[in-house]
Design a protein around this motif. Structure first.
Motif, short mmCIF file in Angstrom:
data_model
loop_
_atom_site.label_atom_id
_atom_site.label_comp_id
_atom_site.label_asym_id
_atom_site.label_seq_id
_atom_site.Cartn_x
_atom_site.Cartn_y
_atom_site.Cartn_z
N GLN A 125 0.84 -1.19 0.00
CA GLN A 125 0.00 0.00 0.00
C GLN A 125 0.87 1.24 0.00
N LYS A 126 0.67 2.10 -0.99
CA LYS A 126 1.41 3.35 -1.06
C LYS A 126 0.76 4.41 -0.18
N ARG A 127 -0.55 4.35 -0.05
CA ARG A 127 -1.28 5.34 0.75
C ARG A 127 -1.07 5.07 2.24
N LYS A 128 -0.96 6.13 2.98
CA LYS A 128 -0.77 6.01 4.43
C LYS A 128 -2.09 5.89 5.17
N THR A 129 -3.18 6.39 4.57
CA THR A 129 -4.46 6.37 5.26
C THR A 129 -5.14 5.01 5.08
N PRO A 130 -5.83 4.56 6.09
CA PRO A 130 -6.59 3.31 5.97
C PRO A 130 -7.71 3.48 4.94
N ILE A 131 -8.04 2.41 4.26
CA ILE A 131 -9.06 2.46 3.21
C ILE A 131 -10.19 1.49 3.53
N VAL A 132 -11.43 2.00 3.47
CA VAL A 132 -12.63 1.20 3.61
C VAL A 132 -13.15 0.93 2.20
N PHE A 133 -13.21 -0.36 1.82
CA PHE A 133 -13.79 -0.76 0.55
C PHE A 133 -15.21 -1.24 0.83
N PHE A 134 -16.16 -0.76 0.05
CA PHE A 134 -17.57 -1.07 0.31
C PHE A 134 -18.29 -1.37 -1.00
N ASP A 135 -19.40 -2.06 -0.89
CA ASP A 135 -20.25 -2.37 -2.03
C ASP A 135 -21.00 -1.09 -2.39
N GLY A 136 -20.63 -0.47 -3.50
CA GLY A 136 -21.18 0.83 -3.87
C GLY A 136 -22.62 0.82 -4.31
N VAL A 137 -23.19 -0.33 -4.61
CA VAL A 137 -24.59 -0.37 -5.02
C VAL A 137 -25.52 -0.83 -3.90
N CYS A 138 -24.98 -1.12 -2.74
CA CYS A 138 -25.75 -1.60 -1.59
C CYS A 138 -26.19 -0.41 -0.74
N ASN A 139 -27.49 -0.28 -0.54
CA ASN A 139 -28.00 0.83 0.27
C ASN A 139 -27.52 0.76 1.72
N LEU A 140 -27.46 -0.43 2.29
CA LEU A 140 -26.94 -0.58 3.66
C LEU A 140 -25.49 -0.12 3.72
N CYS A 141 -24.71 -0.53 2.75
CA CYS A 141 -23.28 -0.17 2.72
C CYS A 141 -23.09 1.33 2.56
N ASN A 142 -23.88 1.95 1.67
CA ASN A 142 -23.79 3.39 1.49
C ASN A 142 -24.17 4.13 2.77
N GLY A 143 -25.20 3.66 3.46
CA GLY A 143 -25.58 4.27 4.73
C GLY A 143 -24.49 4.10 5.78
N THR A 144 -23.84 2.95 5.77
CA THR A 144 -22.75 2.69 6.71
C THR A 144 -21.57 3.61 6.44
N VAL A 145 -21.25 3.84 5.16
CA VAL A 145 -20.17 4.76 4.81
C VAL A 145 -20.49 6.16 5.31
N LEU A 146 -21.73 6.60 5.14
CA LEU A 146 -22.12 7.92 5.66
C LEU A 146 -21.96 7.98 7.17
N PHE A 147 -22.31 6.89 7.86
CA PHE A 147 -22.12 6.81 9.31
C PHE A 147 -20.64 6.94 9.66
N PHE A 148 -19.79 6.20 8.95
CA PHE A 148 -18.34 6.28 9.19
C PHE A 148 -17.83 7.70 8.96
N LEU A 149 -18.29 8.35 7.90
CA LEU A 149 -17.86 9.73 7.62
C LEU A 149 -18.26 10.67 8.76
N ASP A 150 -19.47 10.50 9.26
CA ASP A 150 -19.97 11.37 10.34
C ASP A 150 -19.27 11.13 11.66
N HIS A 151 -18.75 9.92 11.87
CA HIS A 151 -18.17 9.55 13.16
C HIS A 151 -16.66 9.31 13.11
N ASN A 152 -16.01 9.84 12.09
CA ASN A 152 -14.55 9.73 11.96
C ASN A 152 -13.97 11.15 12.07
N PRO A 153 -13.88 11.67 13.31
CA PRO A 153 -13.51 13.07 13.51
C PRO A 153 -12.12 13.43 12.99
#
Length: 140
Positions: free
Chosen positions: A6-34
């Motif tokens: 991995q060249k990138r230093k930041t951790p990467i979350v890979f998610f199913d982009g067409v899954c509504n649950l997964c998209n909602g979870t990503v939004l949750f992670f964005l909101d709670h990753n200060p």
């Protein structure tokens, strides 16, 4: 868990982009990753294909989230526990459930993953993030 260069230093979350649950979870992670230290890529993106070695289509695997941190790729419930370490209180205490053997955690994870489209639906395409969040996505 696989080791991936991995060249990138930041951790990467890979998610199913067409899954509504997964998209909602990503939004949750964005909101709670200060710290804003998590990056995101849909499993259907070119970024995921470049980093993981191949493009993963939604029907190829029941797993809907992978987490790459310090060159190690985590999947299923272990990925969720590792991601939770990067979230704000009280979510950063979720890893305490790591004492439960992964076999049992993954039974629950797999059951939810197998039923995610039926329960939460699916989109035709990945959601486009707002301009301020777009920089956190490797390939939208």
């Amino acid at each position: 868990m696989d080791s991936i260069s991995q060249k990138r230093k930041t951790p990467i979350v890979f998610f199913d982009g067409v899954c509504n649950l997964c998209n909602g979870t990503v939004l949750f992670f964005l909101d709670h990753n200060p710290k804003g230290n998590l990056s995101f890529a849909s499993l259907q993106s070119e970024a995921a294909a470049n980093i993981l070695g191949k493009k993963i289509l939604p029907d190829q695997s029941p797993s809907s989230v992978l987490f790459l941190e310090e060159g190690v790729l985590y999947e299923k419930s272990t990925a969720v526990l590792k991601i939770a370490k990067h979230l704000s209180f009280p979510w950063n205490f979720v890893p305490i459930f790591g004492w439960i053997p992964s076999f049992f955690r993954d039974l629950l994870y797999d059951w939810i993953a197998r039923n995610r489209y039926r329960w939460f639906g699916r989109s035709e395409a990945c959601r486009i993030p707002s301009p301020e969040l777009k920089k956190r996505f490797l390939d939208s």
